[in-house]
Scaffold this active site. Structure first.
Site, PDB file in Angstrom:
ATOM      1  N   ARG A   5      -4.532  -5.756  28.407  1.00  0.00           N
ATOM      2  CA  ARG A   5      -3.914  -4.658  29.016  1.00  0.00           C
ATOM      3  C   ARG A   5      -3.287  -4.638  29.755  1.00  0.00           C
ATOM      4  O   ARG A   5      -3.641  -5.848  30.338  1.00  0.00           O
ATOM      5  CB  ARG A   5      -5.736  -3.902  28.886  1.00  0.00           C
ATOM      6  CG  ARG A   5      -6.664  -3.555  28.822  1.00  0.00           C
ATOM      7  CD  ARG A   5      -7.717  -2.605  28.723  1.00  0.00           C
ATOM      8  NE  ARG A   5      -8.383  -3.051  29.835  1.00  0.00           N
ATOM      9  CZ  ARG A   5      -9.704  -4.487  29.840  1.00  0.00           C
ATOM     10  NH1 ARG A   5      -9.987  -4.664  28.612  1.00  0.00           N
ATOM     11  NH2 ARG A   5     -10.033  -4.683  30.273  1.00  0.00           N
ATOM     12  N   ARG A  61      10.943  -2.806  21.794  1.00  0.00           N
ATOM     13  CA  ARG A  61      11.946  -2.883  20.991  1.00  0.00           C
ATOM     14  C   ARG A  61      13.156  -3.569  21.779  1.00  0.00           C
ATOM     15  O   ARG A  61      14.036  -5.189  21.459  1.00  0.00           O
ATOM     16  CB  ARG A  61      12.540  -2.001  20.359  1.00  0.00           C
ATOM     17  CG  ARG A  61      11.305  -1.708  18.784  1.00  0.00           C
ATOM     18  CD  ARG A  61      12.024  -0.222  18.200  1.00  0.00           C
ATOM     19  NE  ARG A  61      12.414   0.274  18.767  1.00  0.00           N
ATOM     20  CZ  ARG A  61      11.736   1.163  19.128  1.00  0.00           C
ATOM     21  NH1 ARG A  61       9.728   1.745  18.336  1.00  0.00           N
ATOM     22  NH2 ARG A  61      11.752   2.854  19.219  1.00  0.00           N
ATOM     23  N   CYS A  72       3.131   5.038  19.720  1.00  0.00           N
ATOM     24  CA  CYS A  72       2.980   5.589  21.311  1.00  0.00           C
ATOM     25  C   CYS A  72       2.039   6.456  21.454  1.00  0.00           C
ATOM     26  O   CYS A  72       2.041   7.825  20.248  1.00  0.00           O
ATOM     27  CB  CYS A  72       4.377   5.814  21.975  1.00  0.00           C
ATOM     28  SG  CYS A  72       5.303   4.724  22.238  1.00  0.00           S
ATOM     29  N   GLU A  75      -1.459  10.288  27.268  1.00  0.00           N
ATOM     30  CA  GLU A  75      -3.348  10.294  27.326  1.00  0.00           C
ATOM     31  C   GLU A  75      -3.719  11.280  27.766  1.00  0.00           C
ATOM     32  O   GLU A  75      -3.048  12.204  27.490  1.00  0.00           O
ATOM     33  CB  GLU A  75      -2.567   9.355  29.054  1.00  0.00           C
ATOM     34  CG  GLU A  75      -4.151   8.851  29.098  1.00  0.00           C
ATOM     35  CD  GLU A  75      -3.744   8.023  30.311  1.00  0.00           C
ATOM     36  OE1 GLU A  75      -4.470   7.805  31.909  1.00  0.00           O
ATOM     37  OE2 GLU A  75      -3.170   6.011  29.824  1.00  0.00           O
ATOM     38  N   ARG A  87       0.228   3.168  29.965  1.00  0.00           N
ATOM     39  CA  ARG A  87      -0.829   1.673  29.465  1.00  0.00           C
ATOM     40  C   ARG A  87      -0.386   1.398  28.691  1.00  0.00           C
ATOM     41  O   ARG A  87       0.101   2.243  27.831  1.00  0.00           O
ATOM     42  CB  ARG A  87      -2.257   2.500  29.753  1.00  0.00           C
ATOM     43  CG  ARG A  87      -2.383   3.409  31.041  1.00  0.00           C
ATOM     44  CD  ARG A  87      -4.029   3.302  31.489  1.00  0.00           C
ATOM     45  NE  ARG A  87      -4.774   3.909  32.536  1.00  0.00           N
ATOM     46  CZ  ARG A  87      -4.585   4.755  33.778  1.00  0.00           C
ATOM     47  NH1 ARG A  87      -4.333   5.388  32.740  1.00  0.00           N
ATOM     48  NH2 ARG A  87      -5.279   4.650  34.669  1.00  0.00           N
ATOM     49  N   TYR A 106      -2.189  -5.053  36.030  1.00  0.00           N
ATOM     50  CA  TYR A 106      -1.521  -3.941  36.707  1.00  0.00           C
ATOM     51  C   TYR A 106      -0.872  -3.798  37.568  1.00  0.00           C
ATOM     52  O   TYR A 106      -1.324  -5.087  38.975  1.00  0.00           O
ATOM     53  CB  TYR A 106      -3.053  -3.496  37.002  1.00  0.00           C
ATOM     54  CG  TYR A 106      -4.368  -3.412  36.232  1.00  0.00           C
ATOM     55  CD1 TYR A 106      -4.480  -2.093  35.677  1.00  0.00           C
ATOM     56  CD2 TYR A 106      -4.788  -4.052  35.673  1.00  0.00           C
ATOM     57  CE1 TYR A 106      -5.060  -2.076  34.279  1.00  0.00           C
ATOM     58  CE2 TYR A 106      -5.800  -4.334  34.957  1.00  0.00           C
ATOM     59  CZ  TYR A 106      -6.038  -3.552  33.569  1.00  0.00           C
ATOM     60  OH  TYR A 106      -6.832  -3.378  32.753  1.00  0.00           O
ATOM     61  N   ARG A 114     -10.836   4.771  36.779  1.00  0.00           N
ATOM     62  CA  ARG A 114     -10.188   6.410  36.152  1.00  0.00           C
ATOM     63  C   ARG A 114     -11.145   7.464  36.770  1.00  0.00           C
ATOM     64  O   ARG A 114     -12.682   6.954  36.409  1.00  0.00           O
ATOM     65  CB  ARG A 114     -10.417   6.060  34.260  1.00  0.00           C
ATOM     66  CG  ARG A 114      -8.913   5.087  34.194  1.00  0.00           C
ATOM     67  CD  ARG A 114      -8.264   5.750  32.060  1.00  0.00           C
ATOM     68  NE  ARG A 114     -10.132   5.994  31.913  1.00  0.00           N
ATOM     69  CZ  ARG A 114     -10.413   5.243  30.871  1.00  0.00           C
ATOM     70  NH1 ARG A 114     -10.269   4.343  30.302  1.00  0.00           N
ATOM     71  NH2 ARG A 114     -11.540   5.903  30.690  1.00  0.00           N
TER      72      ARG A 114
END
Ligand code: DC
Length: 370
Positions: A5, A61, A72, A75, A87, A106, A114
């Site tokens: 992540r 890309r 994509c 959120e 993210r 991060y 969150r």
């Protein structure tokens, strides 16, 4: 396959800013996990609603990631959540490496916290580096600043059976960070001695074992910590009463502690961790942002241990479990080397009758305060 992540933030909704931040995060995720473009299977990108200048997948890309599936999504717009945040979730083929614990990335204040899952204060704004609010009035002394503030370290200490591992695992899961069970490492040393017929009470013989021992930890597909001792996966062998009793003896030896503390500190320099043990707040992670001393009454701890034994089909009585716990408590608290004790700046939590989620929320709230 592993899942890495990443998260980052930008200060303006422009294609240039979004692509630069995404590209930087992607490259850092690949670098930290030593992963090449051909190993990437897919990447999911999410961006907060306030970012619509460009699809962040374009950054992938432009880096030449053309074979992987790129997707994509927008959120959810949760009140109080981090604004202008991108993210990433990257699936990587690591067959050649065997089992591997992903290093998550991060940056730019994009924390794992969150508000929607923590029910707490919003994370800091991206334009300002993570800051410390004034210390709340408390009897605890002010904590020294950790060396790397972007890495979270949560130390949970306490006696056997206080519920440390259950709570630590749940906190790690809630925050999306690694759980490190240090007791398992001490248990691996004891198991090595038992397997090699070394007398547990013979400190110099145990010291000799430490010259050639190899202990590795990795995380399985379910995220559970597994322990490899001298090339053999031994996780399931670590929790017998025999190993537990031997462990509390070898844990008093300084060579054993030096060896394992170094491994534990190394792990915590590379990623955010919730680490549990006896000396995490006092010795292993003195800079941890949050230190918890988790306790429970002897009767409650024994009752929990008994249930664990019963679940494994092992027989024991409450009286024998109480006696074994008393002996281990005595050894853990009275040893000269890093005895079990509450760090001056640790928060004391008694777990008797308190539901695990409530303790988890209390610890997450402490992290917000730190
Ligand atoms: O947490 P546990 O029951 O798996 O720990 C096993 C033993 O190892 C226990 O006797 C205390 C010792 N230990 C220690 O001394 N320091 C640690 N950081 C973790 C465990």
């Amino acid at each position: 396959m592993i899942c890495i992540r990443g998260a980052t933030t930008v200060t303006e909704n422009t294609a240039e800013a979004i692509l630069a931040a995404t590209s930087e995060t992607l490259q850092e995720m690949m670098k930290q996990n030593d992963c090449g473009i051909s190993q990437i299977i897919s990447i999911v990108f999410s961006a907060t609603k306030d970012l619509d200048a460009v699809y962040p997948a374009r950054a992938a890309r432009e880096l030449g990631i053309t074979e992987a599936g790129l997707f994509c999504v927008q959120e959810m717009d949760v009140p109080g959540s981090l604004p202008m945040c991108i993210r990433l979730m990257m699936h990587v083929d690591v067959l050649s490496k065997g089992q591997y614990a992903a290093k998550h990335v991060y940056s730019q204040g994009a924390q794992t916290l969150r508000p929607d899952i923590t029910n707490n204060e919003p994370a800091p704004k991206p334009t300002t580096p993570p800051t410390r609010p004034p210390e709340p009035k408390s009897k605890r002394p002010p904590r020294k600043k950790p060396p790397q503030s972007s890495i979270i370290a949560i130390a949970i200490d306490g006696p056997s059976g206080a519920g440390k591992s259950t709570v630590a695992k749940a906190v790690a899961e809630e925050l999306g960070i690694m759980y490190v069970d240090t007791g398992a490492m001490y248990r691996a040393v004891a198991l090595n001695c038992i397997k090699d017929g070394v007398k547990i009470k013979d400190e110099s013989a145990v010291q000799k074992i430490m010259q050639n021992i190899s202990i590795d930890i990795f995380y399985d597909q379910q995220g559970r910590q597994r322990v490899v001792l001298n090339g053999e996966e031994v996780t399931e062998q670590l929790h017998s009463q025999k190993v537990a009793d031997a462990t509390s003896v070898i844990a008093t030896y300084s060579k054993v502690r030096e060896y394992l503390v170094a491994i534990q500190q190394e792990i915590a320099t590379k990623q955010s961790v919730v680490m549990d043990g006896r000396d995490i707040g006092t010795k292993v992670l003195p800079f941890a942002q949050v230190k918890i001393f988790l306790d429970a009454t002897l009767e409650e701890r024994a009752r929990r241990r008994l249930l664990e034994f019963e679940a494994k089909g092992e027989t024991a009585t409450l009286a024998t479990v109480i006696n074994a716990l008393k002996l281990r408590d005595r050894r853990d608290k009275s040893r000269a080397n890093s005895p079990l004790m509450q760090a001056d700046d640790a928060v004391y939590i008694k777990s008797d009758g308190v539901p695990v989620p409530q303790i988890v929320q209390q610890i997450v709230a402490e992290l917000h305060k730190s």
